[in-house]
Motif scaffolding. Structure first.
Motif, PDB file in Angstrom:
ATOM      1  N   GLY A 143      34.848  98.053  20.051  1.00 25.06           N
ATOM      2  CA  GLY A 143      36.186  98.029  20.606  1.00 25.06           C
ATOM      3  C   GLY A 143      37.144  97.330  19.659  1.00 25.06           C
ATOM      4  N   PRO A 144      38.451  97.578  19.804  1.00 21.88           N
ATOM      5  CA  PRO A 144      39.423  97.032  18.850  1.00 21.88           C
ATOM      6  C   PRO A 144      39.760  95.566  19.068  1.00 21.88           C
ATOM      7  CG  PRO A 144      40.551  98.320  20.522  1.00 21.88           C
ATOM      8  CD  PRO A 144      39.076  98.472  20.796  1.00 21.88           C
ATOM      9  N   VAL A 145      39.441  95.007  20.234  1.00 23.34           N
ATOM     10  CA  VAL A 145      39.845  93.629  20.522  1.00 23.34           C
ATOM     11  C   VAL A 145      38.862  92.621  19.936  1.00 23.34           C
ATOM     12  CG1 VAL A 145      40.333  91.967  22.359  1.00 23.34           C
ATOM     13  CG2 VAL A 145      41.069  94.346  22.604  1.00 23.34           C
ATOM     14  N   ASN A 146      37.553  92.878  20.095  1.00 24.36           N
ATOM     15  CA  ASN A 146      36.551  91.980  19.533  1.00 24.36           C
ATOM     16  C   ASN A 146      35.268  92.749  19.254  1.00 24.36           C
ATOM     17  OD1 ASN A 146      34.722  91.879  21.947  1.00 24.36           O
ATOM     18  ND2 ASN A 146      36.541  90.965  22.879  1.00 24.36           N
ATOM     19  N   ASP A 147      34.351  92.109  18.558  1.00 25.60           N
ATOM     20  CA  ASP A 147      33.115  92.766  18.127  1.00 25.60           C
ATOM     21  C   ASP A 147      32.067  92.822  19.230  1.00 25.60           C
ATOM     22  OD1 ASP A 147      31.727  94.054  15.970  1.00 25.60           O
ATOM     23  OD2 ASP A 147      30.455  92.281  15.781  1.00 25.60           O
ATOM     24  N   TYR A 148      32.365  92.254  20.394  1.00 28.99           N
ATOM     25  CA  TYR A 148      31.397  92.209  21.487  1.00 28.99           C
ATOM     26  C   TYR A 148      31.525  93.383  22.449  1.00 28.99           C
ATOM     27  CZ  TYR A 148      30.858  87.452  19.766  1.00 28.99           C
ATOM     28  OH  TYR A 148      30.644  86.362  18.970  1.00 28.99           O
ATOM     29  N   SER A 149      32.583  94.167  22.324  1.00 30.37           N
ATOM     30  CA  SER A 149      32.747  95.342  23.173  1.00 30.37           C
ATOM     31  C   SER A 149      32.445  96.601  22.365  1.00 30.37           C
ATOM     32  CB  SER A 149      34.168  95.407  23.737  1.00 30.37           C
ATOM     33  OG  SER A 149      35.118  95.585  22.707  1.00 30.37           O
ATOM     34  N   TYR A 150      31.858  97.589  23.031  1.00 31.43           N
ATOM     35  CA  TYR A 150      31.495  98.832  22.345  1.00 31.43           C
ATOM     36  C   TYR A 150      31.456  99.950  23.379  1.00 31.43           C
ATOM     37  CZ  TYR A 150      27.115  96.714  23.918  1.00 31.43           C
ATOM     38  OH  TYR A 150      26.152  96.078  24.667  1.00 31.43           O
ATOM     39  N   TYR A 151      31.445 101.190  22.885  1.00 22.05           N
ATOM     40  CA  TYR A 151      31.582 102.353  23.763  1.00 22.05           C
ATOM     41  C   TYR A 151      30.239 102.989  24.132  1.00 22.05           C
ATOM     42  CZ  TYR A 151      36.377 101.784  22.254  1.00 22.05           C
ATOM     43  OH  TYR A 151      37.617 101.250  21.991  1.00 22.05           O
ATOM     44  N   GLY A 152      29.172 102.669  23.422  1.00 24.02           N
ATOM     45  CA  GLY A 152      27.867 103.222  23.733  1.00 24.02           C
ATOM     46  C   GLY A 152      27.135 102.437  24.802  1.00 24.02           C
ATOM     47  N   GLY A 153      25.849 102.756  24.970  1.00 23.20           N
ATOM     48  CA  GLY A 153      25.034 102.108  25.987  1.00 23.20           C
ATOM     49  C   GLY A 153      24.270 100.909  25.444  1.00 23.20           C
ATOM     50  N   PHE A 154      23.820 100.063  26.367  1.00 23.41           N
ATOM     51  CA  PHE A 154      23.098  98.829  26.040  1.00 23.41           C
ATOM     52  C   PHE A 154      21.644  98.957  26.479  1.00 23.41           C
ATOM     53  CE2 PHE A 154      21.471  94.827  27.827  1.00 23.41           C
ATOM     54  CZ  PHE A 154      21.485  94.020  26.701  1.00 23.41           C
TER      55      PHE A 154
ATOM     56  N   TYR B 190      22.293  99.352  15.173  1.00 22.59           N
ATOM     57  CA  TYR B 190      22.227  99.277  16.633  1.00 22.59           C
ATOM     58  C   TYR B 190      21.451  98.047  17.129  1.00 22.59           C
ATOM     59  CZ  TYR B 190      23.632 104.195  16.321  1.00 22.59           C
ATOM     60  OH  TYR B 190      24.304 105.362  16.041  1.00 22.59           O
ATOM     61  N   TRP B 191      20.370  97.724  16.461  1.00 22.36           N
ATOM     62  CA  TRP B 191      19.479  96.648  16.912  1.00 22.36           C
ATOM     63  C   TRP B 191      19.904  95.363  16.213  1.00 22.36           C
ATOM     64  CZ3 TRP B 191      13.456  97.558  17.176  1.00 22.36           C
ATOM     65  CH2 TRP B 191      12.874  96.522  17.908  1.00 22.36           C
ATOM     66  N   ARG B 192      20.928  94.712  16.738  1.00 21.71           N
ATOM     67  CA  ARG B 192      21.550  93.577  16.051  1.00 21.71           C
ATOM     68  C   ARG B 192      21.040  92.228  16.552  1.00 21.71           C
ATOM     69  NH1 ARG B 192      27.902  95.050  15.754  1.00 21.71           N
ATOM     70  NH2 ARG B 192      27.896  92.999  14.791  1.00 21.71           N
ATOM     71  N   ASP B 193      20.366  92.209  17.688  1.00 15.64           N
ATOM     72  CA  ASP B 193      19.835  90.977  18.263  1.00 15.64           C
ATOM     73  C   ASP B 193      18.381  91.235  18.647  1.00 15.64           C
ATOM     74  OD1 ASP B 193      19.373  89.266  20.988  1.00 15.64           O
ATOM     75  OD2 ASP B 193      20.726  88.204  19.628  1.00 15.64           O
ATOM     76  N   TYR B 194      17.564  90.171  18.643  1.00 10.10           N
ATOM     77  CA  TYR B 194      16.122  90.349  18.814  1.00 10.10           C
ATOM     78  C   TYR B 194      15.767  91.148  20.072  1.00 10.10           C
ATOM     79  CZ  TYR B 194      11.221  89.088  18.066  1.00 10.10           C
ATOM     80  OH  TYR B 194       9.876  89.127  17.810  1.00 10.10           O
ATOM     81  N   TYR B 195      16.420  90.853  21.184  1.00  9.57           N
ATOM     82  CA  TYR B 195      16.082  91.506  22.443  1.00  9.57           C
ATOM     83  C   TYR B 195      17.179  92.458  22.944  1.00  9.57           C
ATOM     84  CZ  TYR B 195      12.141  88.276  22.926  1.00  9.57           C
ATOM     85  OH  TYR B 195      10.967  87.574  22.723  1.00  9.57           O
ATOM     86  N   GLN B 196      18.110  92.826  22.091  1.00  5.05           N
ATOM     87  CA  GLN B 196      19.221  93.656  22.540  1.00  5.05           C
ATOM     88  C   GLN B 196      19.545  94.754  21.535  1.00  5.05           C
ATOM     89  OE1 GLN B 196      22.497  91.005  23.279  1.00  5.05           O
ATOM     90  NE2 GLN B 196      21.545  90.060  25.042  1.00  5.05           N
ATOM     91  N   ILE B 197      19.657  95.966  22.058  1.00  3.17           N
ATOM     92  CA  ILE B 197      20.125  97.109  21.275  1.00  3.17           C
ATOM     93  C   ILE B 197      21.463  97.538  21.866  1.00  3.17           C
ATOM     94  CG2 ILE B 197      19.666  99.513  20.646  1.00  3.17           C
ATOM     95  CD1 ILE B 197      16.691  98.840  20.745  1.00  3.17           C
ATOM     96  N   GLU B 198      22.462  97.730  20.999  1.00  2.00           N
ATOM     97  CA  GLU B 198      23.817  97.964  21.480  1.00  2.00           C
ATOM     98  C   GLU B 198      24.413  99.257  20.908  1.00  2.00           C
ATOM     99  OE1 GLU B 198      25.110  93.229  21.696  1.00  2.00           O
ATOM    100  OE2 GLU B 198      25.858  94.516  20.089  1.00  2.00           O
ATOM    101  N   ASP B 199      25.282  99.861  21.703  1.00  2.00           N
ATOM    102  CA  ASP B 199      26.154 100.944  21.245  1.00  2.00           C
ATOM    103  C   ASP B 199      25.416 102.249  20.975  1.00  2.00           C
ATOM    104  OD1 ASP B 199      28.755 101.778  20.786  1.00  2.00           O
ATOM    105  OD2 ASP B 199      28.698 101.316  18.641  1.00  2.00           O
ATOM    106  N   ILE B 200      24.370 102.532  21.743  1.00  2.00           N
ATOM    107  CA  ILE B 200      23.673 103.814  21.635  1.00  2.00           C
ATOM    108  C   ILE B 200      24.495 104.887  22.356  1.00  2.00           C
ATOM    109  CG2 ILE B 200      21.603 105.103  22.274  1.00  2.00           C
ATOM    110  CD1 ILE B 200      21.057 103.077  20.130  1.00  2.00           C
ATOM    111  N   PRO B 201      24.775 106.045  21.728  1.00  2.00           N
ATOM    112  CA  PRO B 201      25.474 107.124  22.446  1.00  2.00           C
ATOM    113  C   PRO B 201      24.758 107.457  23.749  1.00  2.00           C
ATOM    114  CG  PRO B 201      25.353 107.634  20.103  1.00  2.00           C
ATOM    115  CD  PRO B 201      24.505 106.400  20.321  1.00  2.00           C
ATOM    116  N   ILE B 202      25.489 107.476  24.848  1.00  2.00           N
ATOM    117  CA  ILE B 202      24.862 107.672  26.156  1.00  2.00           C
ATOM    118  C   ILE B 202      24.285 109.078  26.250  1.00  2.00           C
ATOM    119  CG2 ILE B 202      25.254 107.713  28.648  1.00  2.00           C
ATOM    120  CD1 ILE B 202      27.528 105.692  28.152  1.00  2.00           C
ATOM    121  N   GLY B 203      23.019 109.138  26.600  1.00  2.00           N
ATOM    122  CA  GLY B 203      22.318 110.406  26.733  1.00  2.00           C
ATOM    123  C   GLY B 203      20.970 110.168  27.374  1.00  2.00           C
TER     124      GLY B 203
END
Length: 249
Positions: free
Chosen positions: A128-139, A182-195
């Motif tokens: 997202g444009p406001v900060n690096d913690y928001s994203y459009y894909g799935g978690f 996508y896998w930026r944290d040990y237990y978290q994958i972020e911003d995967i295209p929803i499918g």
């Protein structure tokens, strides 16, 4: 060619030139005083009708103006005095579930009573444009099965699309390793295209690769060599989608 003929051609060309200039002016239309205006389109550039537009006052808490897009994806909302940040979301049905999705703005600065243009685009992924913690894909939340003590640095997850993604596009296979895009944290994958994906996991250790068991924690399924992952919409109609994977031997 005579001067008379040249003059006649110039006169005949004027309407066409005026039409071109008018078209350019319409394409580059600026803000309309007193209104927030813009368009909302999907990943293919097609208009999104019924998208929810929210004007959020950047000074006063819980002060909002609501609107929605027309059939052509456009909106026009009267703006009250003050500074307003414009947001847009829409609801999308996919594989029997309804997701609320945040849309990407072409600017994030506030608008005021002088009006402003804010256009939005549906993005399957991206920060997202406001900060690096928001994203459009799935978690995806990761966890280890009981008795599994291997290092996730040695694990590879493979997500293969099982049918079209939420926007109807075919998607692509994703091979995920810790500390990648996508896998930026040990237990978290972020911003995967929803499918919908078929998921497998392998462990690379001591020069050898072996398959791991994997299960859907939300579905309470038994561990298997592969399983079908479906993202769940965030509760309460909030934007976003989530899944949870348990990895073991």
């Amino acid at each position: 060619m005579t001067k008379t003929s040249l003059l006649l051609l110039a006169v005949l060309a004027l309407p066409g030139l005026a039409a071109c200039e008018g078209s350019k002016a319409a394409d580059a239309a600026g803000p309309e005083s007193g209104y927030a205006t813009g368009t909302v389109v999907d990943t293919a550039g097609n208009p999104i009708a019924g998208a929810k537009i929210l004007l959020d006052n950047s000074v006063f808490y819980a002060s909002y103006i609501h609107g929605s897009t027309r059939d052509d994806g456009s909106y026009r909302i009267r703006v009250q005095p003050g500074a307003w940040r414009v947001h847009a979301t829409f609801r999308k049905d996919y594989n029997g579930r309804t997701y609320t999705l945040e849309l990407h703005p072409d600017a994030i600065d506030s608008i005021d009573q002088d009006g402003g243009v804010r256009n939005f685009t549906w993005q399957l992924e991206g920060r997202g444009p406001v900060n690096d913690y928001s994203y459009y894909g799935g978690f995806i939340q990761l966890s280890s099965a009981v008795g599994f003590y291997e290092d996730f640095n040695d694990v590879e997850l493979v997500l293969t699309p099982d049918g079209p993604l939420i926007d109807g596009s075919p998607g692509q296979q994703l091979r995920l390793r810790l500390n990648d895009h996508y896998w930026r944290d040990y237990y978290q994958i972020e911003d995967i295209p929803i499918g919908r994906y078929t998921v497998t996991a392998t462990l690379e250790s001591d020069g050898q690769t072996r398959p791991l068991s994997i299960q859907d924690w939300h579905g309470k399924s038994d561990p298997t060599p592969e399983f079908q992952l479906d993202f769940l919409p965030e509760s309460g109609g909030s934007p976003g989608a989530k899944a949870s994977i348990v990895i073991g031997d």
